[in-house]
Motif scaffolding. Sequence first.
Motif, mmCIF file in Angstrom:
data_model
loop_
_atom_site.group_PDB
_atom_site.id
_atom_site.type_symbol
_atom_site.label_atom_id
_atom_site.label_comp_id
_atom_site.label_asym_id
_atom_site.label_seq_id
_atom_site.Cartn_x
_atom_site.Cartn_y
_atom_site.Cartn_z
ATOM 1 N N ILE A 602 0.834 -1.206 0.000
ATOM 2 C CA ILE A 602 0.000 0.000 0.000
ATOM 3 C C ILE A 602 0.871 1.258 0.000
ATOM 4 N N SER A 603 1.846 1.290 0.919
ATOM 5 C CA SER A 603 2.668 2.498 1.056
ATOM 6 C C SER A 603 3.531 2.738 -0.175
ATOM 7 N N SER A 604 3.957 1.658 -0.850
ATOM 8 C CA SER A 604 4.864 1.840 -1.983
ATOM 9 C C SER A 604 4.147 2.245 -3.263
ATOM 10 N N PHE A 605 2.830 2.444 -3.217
ATOM 11 C CA PHE A 605 2.163 3.028 -4.372
ATOM 12 C C PHE A 605 2.560 4.496 -4.532
ATOM 13 N N ALA A 606 3.050 5.103 -3.464
ATOM 14 C CA ALA A 606 3.585 6.470 -3.587
ATOM 15 C C ALA A 606 4.894 6.451 -4.359
ATOM 16 N N ALA A 607 5.735 5.465 -4.075
ATOM 17 C CA ALA A 607 7.012 5.270 -4.768
ATOM 18 C C ALA A 607 7.507 3.886 -4.406
ATOM 19 N N ARG A 608 7.977 3.131 -5.398
ATOM 20 C CA ARG A 608 8.326 1.721 -5.176
ATOM 21 C C ARG A 608 9.352 1.536 -4.067
ATOM 22 N N GLU A 609 10.351 2.437 -4.047
ATOM 23 C CA GLU A 609 11.447 2.250 -3.104
ATOM 24 C C GLU A 609 11.005 2.393 -1.641
ATOM 25 N N VAL A 610 9.780 2.880 -1.414
ATOM 26 C CA VAL A 610 9.253 3.017 -0.055
ATOM 27 C C VAL A 610 9.103 1.644 0.606
ATOM 28 N N PHE A 611 9.050 0.579 -0.204
ATOM 29 C CA PHE A 611 8.932 -0.783 0.343
ATOM 30 C C PHE A 611 9.978 -1.030 1.428
ATOM 31 N N VAL A 612 11.233 -0.677 1.136
ATOM 32 C CA VAL A 612 12.309 -0.955 2.078
ATOM 33 C C VAL A 612 12.176 -0.093 3.327
ATOM 34 N N GLY A 613 11.836 1.195 3.136
ATOM 35 C CA GLY A 613 11.629 2.064 4.290
ATOM 36 C C GLY A 613 10.491 1.578 5.170
ATOM 37 N N THR A 614 9.437 1.067 4.531
ATOM 38 C CA THR A 614 8.295 0.523 5.282
ATOM 39 C C THR A 614 8.724 -0.672 6.115
ATOM 40 N N MET A 615 9.463 -1.571 5.489
ATOM 41 C CA MET A 615 9.941 -2.746 6.216
ATOM 42 C C MET A 615 10.869 -2.346 7.364
ATOM 43 N N ALA A 616 11.723 -1.362 7.111
ATOM 44 C CA ALA A 616 12.636 -0.894 8.156
ATOM 45 C C ALA A 616 11.857 -0.375 9.359
ATOM 46 N N THR A 617 10.745 0.340 9.094
ATOM 47 C CA THR A 617 9.938 0.887 10.187
ATOM 48 C C THR A 617 9.169 -0.226 10.901
ATOM 49 N N LEU A 618 8.512 -1.107 10.115
ATOM 50 C CA LEU A 618 7.684 -2.153 10.716
ATOM 51 C C LEU A 618 8.505 -3.128 11.556
ATOM 52 N N TYR A 619 9.711 -3.443 11.108
ATOM 53 C CA TYR A 619 10.544 -4.384 11.861
ATOM 54 C C TYR A 619 11.340 -3.706 12.965
ATOM 55 N N SER A 620 11.240 -2.359 13.044
ATOM 56 C CA SER A 620 11.939 -1.647 14.119
ATOM 57 C C SER A 620 11.014 -1.271 15.257
#
Length: 705
Positions: A602-620
């Motif tokens: 969902i979040s990476s529909f703004a920009a694909r590379e957000v996938f990694v930032g999302t994972m970094a936040t969720l796993y932190s």
Amino acid sequence: MSDFFKIALAGNPNSGKSSLFNALTGLNQKVGNFPGVTVDKKTGRAQISADIKAKIIDLPGTYSLYPKSADEYVAYEVLLNPYGKDRPDLVVIVADAANLKRSLLFCSQIIDLKLPVILALSMLDIADSKGISVDMEALQQELGIPVVAINPRKNKGLSALKKTIASFHHTEFIPEPDFAPVTPLAGEALQDIRAISGVASDYAALHIASANDKIEFLTADQQQQIATVIKKKRFLKARIQAEEVMARYRRIGDIVQRTVTEGVPTRKEQFTERLDKILLHRVWGNVILLLVLFLMFQCVFWLASYPMSWIENGFAFLQGQAAGLLPEAWWSDLLVNGLLAGIGGVVIFIPQIALLFGIITLLEDSGYMARISFLTDRLMRSVGLNGRSVMPLISGMACAIPAVMAARTIENRKERLITILVTPFMSCSARLPIYTILIALVIPERYIFGIFNLQALVMMGMYLLGFVTALIVARILGWIMKSREHSIFLMEMPVYRAPRWKNALITMFEKAKIFVTDAGKVILVISLILWALASYGPAAKMDAVQLKYEQLAEQQGSLTEEQKEQQGSEKLEQSYAGIMGKAIEPAIRPLGYDWKMGIALISSFAAREVFVGTMATLYSVGGADENSKPLREKMHAARRADGGPVYTLATGLSLMVFYAFAMQCMSTIAIVKRETKSWKWPLIQLAYMTGLAYIVALLVYQLAK
């Protein structure tokens, strides 16, 4: 006069204009858009002398002042518009000394616009190798403008060029007589058009009469008045243009005859011709192309792995230290698990992105990128596209946005539209962080035959998958969309030259800066929003989890590390982010994804590379302490409810394929809308790419699990 002396660099493609721009501006450059259009505008600043600061404008390359494509219209508007903010105080025409006759057509047209002009002769070394010599003093006298020899690749001639520029700054400009008088051809109409438009020369008036309806700076009233004059004076555009160009070539022919000496051709083949027999061979040329692409990805993976590892471990250390030193409070959690995790998700991929762009720059600089266009032209035609589609597709490996804009050079409307619709299939640099982390998770690091890195091969395979898919979809769209237009593809092959490391380093710095400032801002903002969504939820549910573990702590005396991780995981599931992920989990479970991946989708529909930032936040969130681990270790350790790993080979491949096909970039959607001037095509593009991504990802997971 403004504080900055405005200098426009103009010239034919492959004349050395970009090299001169880089040599003059160094790192003091920026990329934007020209007003009203989506064509790149490169500007920079240069110190010409102790008291002269210049703004350098790098105009798109063009062969003449009669434009055919959107990027050529940009140069047209800048040079013609007497009131434009980019109106140059001086034009430096960069000309290839080995093809002087061709360059002088454009130069003579600029002279007749009554603009101050300097002719900068480049590639004299190549001219010399072909036995061509130019009498620069005689050429200067014939043209009536300064002629300066330059070699920006070796920083030669720049001092003489700056000195000549300074002379224009300090003296009043007196226009030269017309190089090719046009008043006898067009009659009184030109005087009337000059009065209406405010341009400074008859030749500028001729161009306004020729392209009245396409010139942006004219008001509707001015266009109507000019149309009336054209009709009343019986202005015959095609005949006048043809006669004007022929008159120029007649005089240019005389000038070249008097100033250029061509040696007797030798029997020995030029180095470029010998090399092209191998690199452009029908079979070996394509084999070498695949090898070059593989080596590129091998280097990106291998060389970038070291700085990426340092950055990853450095941010894990920072998070752990911050978590240990700061008190337990919402603001410290925001700092550690929101801000630091988000910044880490951006910075870690700078080495790979910089290396990819650096290698592409070296290929362009060496002249090989033009050969890639030639080699793939036959392939493009087999799927109904013109060879001009090759460069937008290759550009799509960097970013789909400028690649879609680059399709403006395609004159055939159908081919341009198909190119726009399939370009986002090319794996752009935004997908690179996703491929990198997933390949590292699910593909073992081993070598095939002792030399081929398996991870690099998979990376190359993802790029080839996007390219092949683009061709297949282009073929299908070609069958659906009917058109009677036909087009041809002509391009000039530049000679092979040693690439410049300085040029590549400048590009690497600029692209890394753009990634950090543009993509980084989006990733960081979304990371902070996600932190809030992942840290808070319905009070009753969050309080229930908190009470459960407080009671457990009282019974045991304290919580174990495993119980602390479990508490953080349960809080995340009950948070607003968890609720969102759980809501879409039934739709994505057949693809092998859990609810955390759903949030990332969902979040990476703004920009694909957000996938990694999302994972970094969720796993932190809820899990940072003095012993914080890097993101890849956290994702590798993640487990499903049945105890199995979350990231299996099947899940990793499914995710990579989904991101290879999905249209997850709002900026690209906006650009497609702007380029096609309709919401119809971007919505069709979004629908068919997302549908294709889901179906193929489903098949991959079900076959691989």
